[in-house]
Design a protein around this motif. Structure first.
Motif, short mmCIF file in Angstrom:
data_model
loop_
_atom_site.label_atom_id
_atom_site.label_comp_id
_atom_site.label_asym_id
_atom_site.label_seq_id
_atom_site.Cartn_x
_atom_site.Cartn_y
_atom_site.Cartn_z
N TYR A 69 22.95 12.85 -3.46
CA TYR A 69 24.40 12.83 -3.59
C TYR A 69 25.04 13.44 -2.34
CZ TYR A 69 23.21 12.14 -8.52
OH TYR A 69 22.69 11.66 -9.69
N TRP A 70 26.38 13.38 -2.30
CA TRP A 70 27.15 14.04 -1.26
C TRP A 70 27.86 15.21 -1.91
CZ3 TRP A 70 27.64 14.55 3.74
CH2 TRP A 70 28.79 15.16 4.26
N THR A 71 27.61 16.42 -1.41
CA THR A 71 28.29 17.58 -1.95
C THR A 71 29.56 17.82 -1.15
OG1 THR A 71 28.22 19.99 -2.23
CG2 THR A 71 26.63 19.05 -0.71
N ARG A 72 30.67 17.72 -1.84
CA ARG A 72 31.97 17.90 -1.18
C ARG A 72 32.17 19.34 -0.76
NH1 ARG A 72 36.09 15.65 -5.31
NH2 ARG A 72 34.78 16.97 -6.61
N SER A 73 31.69 20.30 -1.55
CA SER A 73 31.90 21.71 -1.22
C SER A 73 31.11 22.13 0.02
CB SER A 73 31.54 22.60 -2.40
OG SER A 73 30.17 22.44 -2.75
N ARG A 74 29.91 21.60 0.18
CA ARG A 74 29.08 21.96 1.35
C ARG A 74 29.11 20.91 2.45
NH1 ARG A 74 23.54 23.10 -1.49
NH2 ARG A 74 24.39 21.58 -2.92
N GLN A 75 29.77 19.77 2.17
CA GLN A 75 29.93 18.69 3.15
C GLN A 75 28.59 18.26 3.75
OE1 GLN A 75 33.11 17.09 4.38
NE2 GLN A 75 33.35 17.73 2.26
N LYS A 76 27.64 17.96 2.83
CA LYS A 76 26.33 17.49 3.29
C LYS A 76 25.63 16.72 2.18
CE LYS A 76 23.30 21.28 2.04
NZ LYS A 76 22.14 22.03 2.49
N LEU A 77 24.58 16.00 2.57
CA LEU A 77 23.76 15.30 1.58
C LEU A 77 23.04 16.33 0.73
CD1 LEU A 77 22.16 12.40 3.66
CD2 LEU A 77 24.12 12.29 2.10
N TRP A 78 22.86 15.99 -0.54
CA TRP A 78 22.23 16.89 -1.50
C TRP A 78 21.21 16.08 -2.30
CZ3 TRP A 78 24.90 17.17 -6.75
CH2 TRP A 78 24.15 17.93 -7.66
N HIS A 79 19.94 16.32 -2.03
CA HIS A 79 18.86 15.70 -2.80
C HIS A 79 18.78 16.48 -4.10
CE1 HIS A 79 14.26 14.75 -3.12
NE2 HIS A 79 14.96 14.20 -4.08
N LYS A 80 19.20 15.85 -5.19
CA LYS A 80 19.24 16.52 -6.50
C LYS A 80 17.88 17.11 -6.82
CE LYS A 80 20.68 17.41 -10.74
NZ LYS A 80 20.87 18.81 -10.95
N GLY A 81 17.87 18.42 -7.09
CA GLY A 81 16.64 19.12 -7.42
C GLY A 81 15.94 19.72 -6.22
N GLU A 82 16.56 19.63 -5.03
CA GLU A 82 15.90 20.15 -3.83
C GLU A 82 15.60 21.64 -3.93
OE1 GLU A 82 18.51 19.04 -0.66
OE2 GLU A 82 20.06 20.45 -1.24
N GLU A 83 16.43 22.38 -4.67
CA GLU A 83 16.19 23.81 -4.86
C GLU A 83 15.60 24.12 -6.23
OE1 GLU A 83 19.70 26.03 -3.87
OE2 GLU A 83 19.95 24.94 -1.99
N SER A 84 16.10 23.45 -7.26
CA SER A 84 15.68 23.76 -8.64
C SER A 84 14.40 23.05 -9.04
CB SER A 84 16.78 23.35 -9.61
OG SER A 84 16.93 21.93 -9.62
N GLY A 85 14.10 21.94 -8.38
CA GLY A 85 12.96 21.12 -8.78
C GLY A 85 13.32 20.09 -9.84
N HIS A 86 14.57 20.10 -10.31
CA HIS A 86 15.03 19.18 -11.36
C HIS A 86 15.52 17.87 -10.72
CE1 HIS A 86 14.53 22.47 -14.09
NE2 HIS A 86 15.48 23.18 -13.51
N THR A 87 14.58 17.13 -10.16
CA THR A 87 14.90 15.89 -9.48
C THR A 87 15.22 14.78 -10.47
OG1 THR A 87 12.55 15.35 -9.39
CG2 THR A 87 13.51 16.41 -7.43
N GLN A 88 15.84 13.73 -9.95
CA GLN A 88 16.18 12.57 -10.76
C GLN A 88 15.53 11.34 -10.14
OE1 GLN A 88 20.49 12.70 -10.66
NE2 GLN A 88 20.56 13.97 -12.49
N ARG A 89 14.49 10.83 -10.79
CA ARG A 89 13.84 9.60 -10.31
C ARG A 89 14.65 8.42 -10.81
NH1 ARG A 89 9.47 6.09 -11.75
NH2 ARG A 89 9.09 7.23 -13.66
#
Length: 140
Positions: A69-89
Motif C-alpha cells: 500500500y501507500w502510506t499517506r502519513s509516512r509518504q512511502k510504500l508499505w508492504h503490509k506486515g513488513e514489521e508485524s509479519g501479518h502479511t496479506q497474500r
C-alpha cells in the motif's frame, strides 16, 4: 450465489516482470494519484481494512503477490506486515465498475489485519440508541 462467492481457488498469479502501461489508465486515480483499496479475507469474506495505493504500490503488489500500500502519513510504500509479519497474500484483485476502488481478496497471515492486533479494522459499531460508537474489540 454468484460465481465470485463460490470460488475456492486463486485466480491471481504474481508477475515479477510487469511494467507500467496503459492498463493502469483503467484505474481512476484521485488528485493525489491514489485509489482506495478494500482488503477482504478470502475464506471468511470479512472486510479487513481500507488503505490506499498509488501506481507503484499496485505494481509492487502485482509483482510480489502480497499487498503493498501507500502510506499517506509516512509518504512511502508499505508492504503490509513488513514489521508485524501479518502479511496479506493476494488471491484476487478486482476493480469496481467506476474504476475508482480496488478490492483485494487476501489470505491474511495469522488472522490479524489491524495495527491494533484485531482481526479487522472495523471493530467499532454504531449504537443508534445511545448515539455512540461501541468498541467491540476482543480483550487482549
Amino acid at each position: 450465489m454468484s460465481e465470485l462467492h463460490n470460488k475456492t481457488q486463486s485466480t491471481f498469479t504474481p508477475i515479477e516482470s510487469i511494467q507500467a502501461g496503459s492498463w493502469l489508465d483503467a484505474v481512476a486515480w484521485n488528485e493525489q494519484g491514489l485509489v482506495p483499496v478494500i482488503a477482504q479475507e478470502f475464506g471468511s469474506k470479512d472486510i479487513l481494512m481500507m488503505a490506499w495505493m498509488n501506481r507503484d504500490a499496485l505494481l509492487a503488489t502485482l509483482r510480489l503477490g502480497e499487498a503493498v500500500y501507500w502510506t499517506r502519513s509516512r509518504q512511502k510504500l508499505w508492504h503490509k506486515g513488513e514489521e508485524s509479519g501479518h502479511t496479506q497474500r493476494v488471491k484476487e484483485i478486482r476493480l469496481d465498475c467506476d474504476g475508482d476502488t480496488i478490492l483485494l481478496i487476501v489470505e491474511q497471515k495469522d488472522g490479524i489485519a489491524c495495527h491494533t492486533g484485531e482481526h479487522s479494522c472495523f471493530f467499532q459499531q454504531w449504537d443508534s440508541g445511545n448515539l455512540t460508537w461501541v468498541d467491540e474489540s476482543k480483550p487482549k
